[in-house]
Enzyme design. Structure first.
Site, short mmCIF file in Angstrom:
data_model
loop_
_atom_site.label_atom_id
_atom_site.label_comp_id
_atom_site.label_asym_id
_atom_site.label_seq_id
_atom_site.Cartn_x
_atom_site.Cartn_y
_atom_site.Cartn_z
N ASP A 179 -4.60 1.23 1.91
CA ASP A 179 -3.21 1.31 2.36
C ASP A 179 -2.97 2.48 3.33
O ASP A 179 -1.90 2.59 3.91
CB ASP A 179 -2.27 1.42 1.16
CG ASP A 179 -2.47 0.26 0.20
OD1 ASP A 179 -2.05 -0.84 0.52
OD2 ASP A 179 -3.11 0.47 -0.85
N ASP A 208 1.54 -9.36 0.61
CA ASP A 208 1.26 -9.41 2.04
C ASP A 208 0.09 -10.34 2.36
O ASP A 208 -0.82 -10.52 1.57
CB ASP A 208 0.92 -8.01 2.54
CG ASP A 208 2.16 -7.14 2.50
OD1 ASP A 208 3.17 -7.56 3.08
OD2 ASP A 208 2.09 -6.08 1.89
N LYS A 236 5.63 2.63 -5.16
CA LYS A 236 5.89 1.18 -5.23
C LYS A 236 4.87 0.50 -6.12
O LYS A 236 5.22 -0.39 -6.89
CB LYS A 236 5.83 0.60 -3.81
CG LYS A 236 5.56 -0.89 -3.75
CD LYS A 236 5.34 -1.35 -2.33
CE LYS A 236 4.71 -2.73 -2.22
NZ LYS A 236 3.30 -2.86 -2.61
N ASN A 237 3.61 0.89 -6.01
CA ASN A 237 2.58 0.17 -6.74
C ASN A 237 2.41 0.64 -8.19
O ASN A 237 1.52 0.15 -8.89
CB ASN A 237 1.25 0.24 -5.98
CG ASN A 237 1.31 -0.62 -4.72
OD1 ASN A 237 2.20 -1.45 -4.58
ND2 ASN A 237 0.39 -0.41 -3.81
N VAL A 268 -11.83 -3.46 1.46
CA VAL A 268 -11.10 -3.95 0.28
C VAL A 268 -10.51 -5.34 0.52
O VAL A 268 -10.60 -6.22 -0.33
CB VAL A 268 -10.00 -2.95 -0.14
CG1 VAL A 268 -9.24 -3.46 -1.36
CG2 VAL A 268 -10.60 -1.57 -0.43
N ARG A 301 3.33 -9.60 -5.92
CA ARG A 301 2.15 -9.83 -6.77
C ARG A 301 2.47 -9.67 -8.26
O ARG A 301 1.56 -9.70 -9.08
CB ARG A 301 1.07 -8.79 -6.42
CG ARG A 301 0.66 -8.77 -4.98
CD ARG A 301 -0.34 -9.81 -4.61
NE ARG A 301 -1.57 -9.75 -5.37
CZ ARG A 301 -2.42 -10.78 -5.43
NH1 ARG A 301 -2.14 -11.91 -4.81
NH2 ARG A 301 -3.54 -10.67 -6.12
N1 EPU Z 1 -9.53 -9.83 -6.04
C1 EPU Z 1 -10.14 -11.01 -6.34
N2 EPU Z 1 -9.67 -11.73 -7.43
C2 EPU Z 1 -8.65 -11.27 -8.22
C3 EPU Z 1 -8.04 -10.03 -7.88
C4 EPU Z 1 -8.50 -9.33 -6.79
O1 EPU Z 1 -11.08 -11.46 -5.66
O2 EPU Z 1 -8.28 -11.96 -9.18
C5 EPU Z 1 -9.99 -9.07 -4.83
C6 EPU Z 1 -8.91 -9.03 -3.74
O3 EPU Z 1 -8.87 -10.21 -3.00
C7 EPU Z 1 -9.29 -7.81 -2.95
C8 EPU Z 1 -9.86 -6.87 -4.03
O4 EPU Z 1 -10.17 -7.70 -5.17
O5 EPU Z 1 -10.30 -8.11 -2.04
C9 EPU Z 1 -8.90 -5.78 -4.46
O6 EPU Z 1 -7.68 -6.33 -4.88
P1 EPU Z 1 -6.80 -5.67 -6.02
O7 EPU Z 1 -6.66 -6.64 -7.13
O8 EPU Z 1 -7.35 -4.31 -6.33
O9 EPU Z 1 -5.41 -5.53 -5.30
P2 EPU Z 1 -3.98 -5.80 -5.88
O10 EPU Z 1 -3.90 -5.37 -7.29
O11 EPU Z 1 -3.57 -7.19 -5.54
C10 EPU Z 1 -2.99 -3.46 -5.34
C11 EPU Z 1 -1.85 -2.99 -4.50
C12 EPU Z 1 -2.24 -3.06 -3.04
C13 EPU Z 1 -3.46 -2.19 -2.82
C14 EPU Z 1 -4.60 -2.67 -3.73
C15 EPU Z 1 -5.85 -1.82 -3.63
C16 EPU Z 1 0.06 -3.61 -5.83
C17 EPU Z 1 1.27 -4.45 -5.99
N3 EPU Z 1 -0.68 -3.82 -4.75
O12 EPU Z 1 -3.16 -4.83 -4.99
O13 EPU Z 1 -1.17 -2.56 -2.28
O14 EPU Z 1 -3.86 -2.25 -1.48
O15 EPU Z 1 -4.14 -2.68 -5.10
O16 EPU Z 1 -5.58 -0.50 -3.99
O17 EPU Z 1 -0.21 -2.73 -6.64
C18 EPU Z 1 0.34 -2.43 -0.52
O18 EPU Z 1 1.01 -1.67 -1.21
O19 EPU Z 1 0.58 -2.63 0.69
C19 EPU Z 1 -0.77 -3.15 -1.12
C20 EPU Z 1 -1.34 -4.22 -0.58
#
Ligand code: EPU
Length: 443
Positions: free
Chosen positions: A307, A120, A26-27, A329, A96
């Site tokens: 996750d 989420d 999915k990601n 995280v 996202r």
């Molecule tokens: N963060 C910031 N500012 C930003 C971006 C992120 O402070 O501009 C912080 C977040 O708040 C968090 C940390 O950085 O505390 C990590 O966030 P990240 O950006 O890595 O997460 P994401 O890209 O939003 C993806 C996956 C998540 C997965 C995380 C970590 C997708 C669509 N989502 O999220 O997946 O947990 O990376 O590996 O790719 C899930 O599938 O259930 C899920 C939440």
């Protein structure tokens, strides 16, 4: 509020046994669909999961003018017809992905509007890293109540240092830098397998991306990219979750379609708890005579991924002894715990860091650690899914419980799991959907 809602009704049957094949993750899939916008010809992404996030992303691409054809999980994106710069407001809060479209839209049409991102409710999930990086590369950005407006005549390479190795921000930077003028140096980039997979896809499209030690990416912008073809690698979150389905019920599940390297930390952690594995080039299966407690903290790759946290806590409830899970995280990823407690799990939550890393969320009122007193019997009840991964933990707990569990809010699960009901049924679980009265709190 509607009167009735869909529920998953789970009746435990004892050990779950059998085979599950996972599809592409999915990601990764959604990011590959977005990257396809950058090509001057169509891209073909295969092994796509049949999940809500693919449908949502497909609709967003279509609303921008791209042609998208999904033939049994092989998705062709024709970006040459892209003409619109605005992702409609109706996609607000759905996932996202819109923020990742800003860079590609700026390259293609010089402006972009994306609605506020969703996903989420597991923390504040800001987009400041994305916005700061895009601004550094020359985008003129304003945030309105509805979303983000951006303009750029020509994006330029920049030196960007991420304060935390964010998956999404790294992906934004990669997808923006590949067509920007000059060199981008990204320090502190994410190295999650799904991010590397995207970087390799971009390289396949003609991008010039170097990976250096210490989380550094060097990207030299090129004038154009062509479409490319890629078969997605298996979803490591689903793979882990089905291995837990076997372990938590005293059974054995063999997962196909996700390679061992994506599961290395999951396998080593579970091995340390007493699980045994049979690993081949195409499958991983796990079983255990008994499982002992563990102390685990989530981390960026190759650490124990966030996750995997909720399925692991579900498993802890059935292991002998006191286990600890420390989430590093996200600041609010234990919202599923109270429901597990109503099922009989003995879990205490703390907002102190019960692990080796300092907390990134000092002063946060939400708990970042849990202590699980394993071995308490679980009883089926009615639970409402708070987020996608927490929801799957309920199914796992329900499979190990006594009596029926009714799970509502399953739309969260539809967004990210490929045919879960069929997969669980294949493993022997009695699971079906039904309409039930909408519980309070579920609109
Ligand atoms: N963060 C910031 N500012 C930003 C971006 C992120 O402070 O501009 C912080 C977040 O708040 C968090 C940390 O950085 O505390 C990590 O966030 P990240 O950006 O890595 O997460 P994401 O890209 O939003 C993806 C996956 C998540 C997965 C995380 C970590 C997708 C669509 N989502 O999220 O997946 O947990 O990376 O590996 O790719 C899930 O599938 O259930 C899920 C939440």
């Amino acid at each position: 509020m509607t009167d009735q809602t869909e529920a998953w009704i789970v009746n435990p049957v004892g050990p779950l046994k059998g085979d599950v094949t996972v599809r592409g993750s999915k990601n990764a899939v959604t990011k590959h669909l977005v990257a396809s916008m950058l090509g001057s010809s169509p891209s073909v992404i295969s092994n796509c999961p049949d999940v809500g996030d693919v449908q949502i992303t497909t609709s967003m691409l279509e609303s921008l003018g791209c042609e998208v054809l999904n033939e049994n999980g092989t998705v062709t994106v024709n970006p040459t017809t892209l003409s619109n710069s605005r992702v409609p407001i109706r996609f607000s809060g759905m996932n996202r992905i819109p923020i990742l479209m800003v860079g590609p839209l700026l390259h293609r049409v010089g402006e972009a509007f994306v609605p506020l991102v969703g996903g989420d409710d597991i923390g504040a999930r800001p987009i400041d890293f994305h916005v700061n990086a895009l601004r550094k590369m020359g985008a003129d950005i304003s945030i309105t109540e509805e979303g983000l407006e951006a303009k750029a005549t020509r994006l330029k390479g920049a030196h960007i240092e991420l304060p935390y190795p964010s998956v999404g921000a790294t992906e934004t930077i990669l997808m923006t830098a590949v067509l920007a003028e000059g060199r981008t140096v990204l320090d502190g980039g994410a190295l999650e397998p799904e991010v590397i997979e995207l970087a390799l896809f971009l390289q396949r499209m003609g991008a010039r991306i170097e990976m250096r030690p210490n989380r550094r990416y060097i990207i030299d912008g090129v004038d154009s990219l062509s479409g490319a073809a890629h078969r997605l690698k298996g979803d490591r979150i689903e793979a882990f979750s089905y291995l837990i389905a076997g372990l938590i019920t005293g059974g054995e599940v063999r997962v196909h379609g996700c390679s061992q390297d994506r599961l290395v930390t999951a396998i080593s952690t579970l091995s340390g708890m007493g699980a045994q594995f049979e690993i081949t080039d195409t499958s991983v299966s796990a079983w255990a005579d008994s499982l002992t407690a563990a102390a685990v903290e989530t981390d960026t790759h190759p650490g124990f991924m966030t996750d995997w946290q909720s399925p692991m806590v579900a498993l802890f409830t059935q292991c002998e002894g006191m286990s600890v899970m420390y989430e590093t995280v996200y600041e609010n990823r234990f919202t599923y715990v109270p429901a597990l407690k109503t099922m009989g799990a003995q879990i205490e939550m703390y907002n102190t860091a019960l692990g080796t890393q300092a907390s990134r969320f000092v002063g946060s009122a939400t708990p970042c650690s849990v202590v699980v007193n394993g071995g308490a019997p679980l009883t089926g009840t009615e639970v409402v899914v708070p987020d996608i991964r927490g929801g799957f933990a309920y199914v796992l707990a329900a499979a190990a419980a006594e009596g029926t569990t009714t799970i509502t809010g399953t739309h969260h699960l539809d967004r990210g799991y490929n045919h879960p009901i069929e997969n669980f049924a294949e493993l022997g679980l009695e699971i079906r959907t039904a309409l039930v009265p909408t519980p309070p709190g579920l609109g």
